[in-house]
Design a protein around this motif. Sequence first.
Motif, PDB file in Angstrom:
ATOM      1  N   ARG A  39      63.367 101.845  61.882  1.00 57.94           N
ATOM      2  CA  ARG A  39      63.017 100.921  60.798  1.00 57.94           C
ATOM      3  C   ARG A  39      61.938  99.961  61.271  1.00 57.94           C
ATOM      4  NH1 ARG A  39      69.236  99.132  59.515  1.00 57.94           N
ATOM      5  NH2 ARG A  39      70.033 101.184  58.892  1.00 57.94           N
TER       6      ARG A  39
ATOM      7  N   SER B 246      70.841  86.155  61.823  1.00 55.21           N
ATOM      8  CA  SER B 246      71.453  86.430  60.517  1.00 55.21           C
ATOM      9  C   SER B 246      72.897  85.967  60.429  1.00 55.21           C
ATOM     10  CB  SER B 246      71.375  87.930  60.203  1.00 55.21           C
ATOM     11  OG  SER B 246      71.989  88.697  61.224  1.00 55.21           O
TER      12      SER B 246
ATOM     13  N   THR C 151      61.762  96.993  60.712  1.00 60.57           N
ATOM     14  CA  THR C 151      62.367  95.698  61.037  1.00 60.57           C
ATOM     15  C   THR C 151      62.836  95.627  62.486  1.00 60.57           C
ATOM     16  OG1 THR C 151      64.491  96.520  60.226  1.00 60.57           O
ATOM     17  CG2 THR C 151      63.122  95.292  58.692  1.00 60.57           C
TER      18      THR C 151
ATOM     19  N   GLN D 242      66.297  84.711  53.401  1.00 65.34           N
ATOM     20  CA  GLN D 242      67.684  84.969  53.020  1.00 65.34           C
ATOM     21  C   GLN D 242      68.412  83.655  52.724  1.00 65.34           C
ATOM     22  OE1 GLN D 242      68.345  87.700  56.560  1.00 65.34           O
ATOM     23  NE2 GLN D 242      69.289  88.919  54.950  1.00 65.34           N
TER      24      GLN D 242
ATOM     25  N   TRP E 132      58.714  90.077  60.453  1.00 70.15           N
ATOM     26  CA  TRP E 132      59.699  89.869  59.388  1.00 70.15           C
ATOM     27  C   TRP E 132      60.637  88.709  59.690  1.00 70.15           C
ATOM     28  CZ3 TRP E 132      62.157  94.222  56.113  1.00 70.15           C
ATOM     29  CH2 TRP E 132      61.163  95.023  55.549  1.00 70.15           C
ATOM     30  N   TYR E 133      60.937  88.479  60.953  1.00 67.97           N
ATOM     31  CA  TYR E 133      62.063  87.608  61.304  1.00 67.97           C
ATOM     32  C   TYR E 133      61.667  86.326  62.019  1.00 67.97           C
ATOM     33  CZ  TYR E 133      64.645  91.899  60.269  1.00 67.97           C
ATOM     34  OH  TYR E 133      65.171  93.021  59.670  1.00 67.97           O
TER      35      TYR E 133
ATOM     36  N   GLY F  54      61.018  91.442  53.326  1.00 76.30           N
ATOM     37  CA  GLY F  54      62.421  91.042  53.341  1.00 76.30           C
ATOM     38  C   GLY F  54      63.361  92.151  52.908  1.00 76.30           C
ATOM     39  N   PHE F  55      64.674  91.839  52.926  1.00 74.45           N
ATOM     40  CA  PHE F  55      65.691  92.812  52.546  1.00 74.45           C
ATOM     41  C   PHE F  55      65.855  92.913  51.039  1.00 74.45           C
ATOM     42  CE2 PHE F  55      67.318  92.041  56.905  1.00 74.45           C
ATOM     43  CZ  PHE F  55      67.327  93.356  57.324  1.00 74.45           C
ATOM     44  N   THR F  56      65.645  91.822  50.340  1.00 74.95           N
ATOM     45  CA  THR F  56      65.789  91.788  48.890  1.00 74.95           C
ATOM     46  C   THR F  56      64.471  91.340  48.277  1.00 74.95           C
ATOM     47  OG1 THR F  56      66.647  89.524  48.978  1.00 74.95           O
ATOM     48  CG2 THR F  56      68.258  91.321  49.006  1.00 74.95           C
TER      49      THR F  56
ATOM     50  N   PHE G  64      74.466  86.126  56.613  1.00 75.93           N
ATOM     51  CA  PHE G  64      74.546  87.520  56.158  1.00 75.93           C
ATOM     52  C   PHE G  64      75.998  87.994  56.202  1.00 75.93           C
ATOM     53  CE2 PHE G  64      74.269  92.069  56.259  1.00 75.93           C
ATOM     54  CZ  PHE G  64      73.134  92.393  55.536  1.00 75.93           C
TER      55      PHE G  64
END
Length: 391
Positions: free
Chosen positions: A277, A191, A279, A140, A234-235, A26-28, A196
Motif C-alpha cells: 500500500r 492512530s 500508505t 482523521q 500521508w501521515y 486519507g482513508f476517508t 482509530f
Amino acid sequence: MQQKQQKQKQQWVAAWTAAPQQPSTGFTPNWSQQGFSHQSVRQVVRVTEAGSSVRVRLSNAYGTAPLRITGATVARGDGGAAVRPGSVVPLTFDGARSAEIPARGQLAGDPAELALKAGESVTVTLYFAGTTGPATFHAQGFTDSYRAAGDRLDDVSGAAFTERTESWYYLAGVDVGGGAGGGAVALFGDSITDGFGSTPGADRRWSDALAARVDRPVLNAGIGGNLVLNDSAWYGERGTARFGRDVLDQPGVSTAVILQGLNDIGFSEAQAQGYDRPTFFPAPVVSAGELIAGHRELIRQARARGVRAVGATLLPLKGSDHWGPHAARVSDEVNRWIRTSGEYDGYVDLDKALAAKSDPDRLAEAYDSGDALHPNDAGYARMAQELARVL
C-alpha cells in the motif's frame, strides 16, 4: 492596539487541539486537496476545560500561498451542524473580521466572550469568499465537519450544511481564558492516540475517556500513521520534528504522554507480508536502538521546556498487519526500556493492561476493534483508566 494588549494579558490554556497535516487523500473522503471556494465550513469540537472566554487558532502550515479568511464565528453546538440560538459570536483578528494567514503560517484570534464548560461542544465556522487552494487539515477527526455554499457564518439551524467529512480544516486549537489555568495533558502518538477504532461521533477516544477522569485539560496530538523517525506524505512529519509544534507550543501544557513507535516497526512487516500500500512508506527496518533514540529526543525536548514526559508502552499487536518476528522483538525491547530505564519521568504500562491473558502478545478480545492493532471504545477507556493512575 487595545485588542493586541488584551491578547497579550490574557492567560490562555489549550482546551482542544488537532495536529495539522498536509493535504492528502486519507482513508476517508475529504476536501483537503480541492480546498474551498465561496463556501463556509463548520467544525464541531469538544473542549476539555472551562473558561469565560475563548480564542481560536488557525493553521496554514502546509499552504503555499496566503490564506484569506473572510469571516469566522464561534458558537455552542446543538447537535450536528446546528448551534444554540443566541450563542453565535463573531471572531476577530487584531480587531478585524477578516484575516490573512501567510503561507506556512498560523494565526491566533482575539478573545471572544463565550463562557464554556468542560466537555461542551463548540462550533467554529469559517467563510472563504475566495478560493483557498489545497487546505492544511487533520485527516482523521472521527466526527463530522460540515460545508455549505456561501456565507453561513450566522446560520443557526445548520440546514444549509448538507456536505460532511470526518476531517478538520485549518482549525488547530481552541483555547479558553478565565479558567483554572495550566496543567494540560497532551497525548502524543499515532492512530491509537488519534482514536482509530473508536465509535465515530461518540467522543470515545482515549483522550475523551481521560478527560472524563481527570480535572485538567486533555489534548489529543495524535496523527494516524505517524512515525517517530521518518516523515510521511500521508501521515505527517516525523514525531521528533512535530513534537514542539503539536505539544510543547500548546498553551498551558505541563505533561506529555508519548505512545508511538508501532508504525516505525510495523510498516516493514506489512510490506514483507505483501501489503503493498502507498500508505506503508517509508518502511525501513528500524532497530530498538533507533526507536529508543527517537524517544530520548522527545524526552529531551520536553525537559528543555519544563514539561513532564510520561512514556506509554507499545500495545500488543500479534495478528495484525504490523506483526512479525522483527516487530515482536523490537516492541518487547522498547517496552522493557520504557519500564526499566528510568529515563521517562513516569510510565504507563498499556501493553500489560490490554494484553490477552492467554497470549500477552495479542490484544484482549474485549479491547480489540477488530484488526488486532487498534483498541475499541472499551480498550480506550481502559487506557485512560491506567493513565489516570500515574498523572
